[in-house]
Design an enzyme around this catalytic site. Structure first.
Site, PDB file in Angstrom:
ATOM      1  N   TYR A   1      22.653  54.614  48.716  1.00  0.00           N
ATOM      2  CA  TYR A   1      23.720  54.300  49.754  1.00  0.00           C
ATOM      3  C   TYR A   1      24.923  54.173  48.845  1.00  0.00           C
ATOM      4  CZ  TYR A   1      25.906  50.842  52.837  1.00  0.00           C
ATOM      5  OH  TYR A   1      26.892  50.519  53.616  1.00  0.00           O
TER       6      TYR A   1
ATOM      7  N   LYS B   1      22.856  57.845  51.925  1.00  0.00           N
ATOM      8  CA  LYS B   1      23.877  57.379  52.984  1.00  0.00           C
ATOM      9  C   LYS B   1      25.347  57.335  52.290  1.00  0.00           C
ATOM     10  CE  LYS B   1      25.219  53.361  55.724  1.00  0.00           C
ATOM     11  NZ  LYS B   1      24.944  51.945  55.716  1.00  0.00           N
TER      12      LYS B   1
END
Length: 289
Positions: A131, A160
Site C-alpha cells: 500500500y 494499492k
C-alpha cells in the site's frame, strides 16, 4: 486482485465497534457485486483501534463474509514486528490476503522497505498487497523497489497505488506483472487504461453497484460506458477528500441511514459547509432521496 475492493468503515456506537452494523454493511456490499472487502485500513480508522479491536474486527469480518468474497485485511504498521504480528494473526483466522501500508513517520530508506516487507513475506503464506500512499506516509515506494519485491517474494502479488503520479504507475506496470489497484477513486479509469486491475475504493461503501459496473466496463475495454458512470459519480468522488478520510464517507453513510456512527478523536465531525456540499452531491447523483 481484480475488481472493486471497498475499504470498509469501522462503524461505532457509543464509543464501541458496532459489529451488527458492520455485518449489515458487508452484506450490502456483497449483494452489489464487490470482489472483496478491506477492513481496518485508513478508512476503517485503524490508527484509533486498540490492538485487540483491530484483531476482533478482522475476525468478525472473516466470519461475516463466510467465504463469499475475499477478505484482505489491513495489517501494516511502522513497526515491522507489529505488522508481522497482525499479519500472522490475520492469516491464522482465515483472511485471503493482507494489505501492508508503507511504514509512516519513521521514513525508512528503500533498503529498509525491502527488508520490512521481505521479513513479513517470509513469515506468512497468504498473498500480500503493498500500500503506497505518500501523502500520508511521507514516503514513496519507488518503482525499482516494487519490482524487486514482486520478483523476490512469490506472495507479494499486488499493490494499492495511491500515488497520483501516473508516471510511477506506468513504470511499475512496464517493469513487472504485479496487480496494480488504484488507491484513488477518481484515478481508477486512468490506471485501468494503463493496465491496472481495479480499485481499493472509498466511494464504493455507498455506491458499490455503480462502481462495480464502471470497473467491469473498463476491464472489458468499454471505456465510453465506464466514463459515463465516472462522471456521474465524480461530484461525490471530489468531496470524499475535502476533509480527511474517513470523515466524508462516514458522514455520507450517516446521511443515507447506513451503519457508520461517530468518528474517534482526533477525527471529528464534518464542517457544516462541507456537509451541505456533500448532501447536495448525494442528491445530485440520486443516492439521497
Amino acid at each position: 486482485m481484480q475488481g472493486v475492493y471497498p475499504a470498509i468503515v469501522t462503524p461505532f456506537k457509543d464509543g464501541k465497534v458496532d459489529y451488527d452494523g458492520l455485518r449489515t454493511n458487508i452484506d450490502f456490499l456483497i449483494e452489489n457485486g464487490i470482489s472483496g472487502v478491506i477492513p481496518v485500513g485508513t478508512t476503517g480508522e485503524s490508527p484509533t483501534l486498540t490492538p485487540l479491536e483491530h484483531e476482533k474486527v478482522i475476525e468478525n469480518v472473516v466470519e461475516f463474509v463466510d467465504g463469499r468474497v475475499e477478505v484482505i485485511a489491513g495489517t501494516g504498521s511502522n513497526s515491522t514486528s507489529e505488522a508481522l504480528e497482525f499479519s500472522q494473526y490475520a492469516e491464522d483466522i482465515g483472511v485471503d490476503g493482507v494489505l501492508l501500508i508503507t511504514p509512516y513517520y519513521n521514513k525508512p530508506t528503500q533498503e529498509g522497505l525491502k527488508r520490512h516487507f521481505g521479513e513479513i513475506a517470509n513469515s506468512i503464506n497468504v498473498p500480500i498487497a503493498l500500500y503506497n500512499v505518500p501523502s500520508r506516509t511521507a514516503l514513496n515506494i519507488e518503482p525499482e523497489t516494487i519490482k524487486y519485491l514482486f520478483e523476490e517474494y512469490s506472495n507479494i502479488t499486488a499493490i494499492k497505488e495511491a500515488n497520483p503520479n501516473l508516471s510511477q504507475v506506468s513504470e511499475v506496470l512496464d517493469s513487472c506483472n504485479i496487480d496494480v489497484l488504484s488507491g484513488n477513486d477518481e484515478l481508477t479509469l486512468p490506471i485501468i487504461s494503463l493496465g491496472g486491475k481495479g480499485v481499493v475504493s472509498v466511494i464504493a461503501n455507498i455506491a458499490p453497484k455503480e462502481f462495480v459496473q464502471m470497473v467491469d466496463f473498463a476491464n472489458a475495454g468499454k471505456f465510453d460506458k465506464a466514463k459515463e458512470i465516472h462522471y456521474k459519480l465524480f461530484p461525490i468522488m471530489k468531496l470524499m477528500f475535502v476533509e480527511t478520510n474517513p470523515i466524508p464517507i462516514k458522514t455520507a453513510m450517516n446521511m443515507l441511514g447506513m451503519p457508520s456512527g461517530e468518528l474517534r478523536l482526533p477525527l471529528c465531525e464534518m464542517a457544516e459547509g462541507n456537509k451541505l456540499k456533500l448532501q447536495n452531491a448525494l442528491n445530485t447523483v440520486g443516492l439521497l432521496k
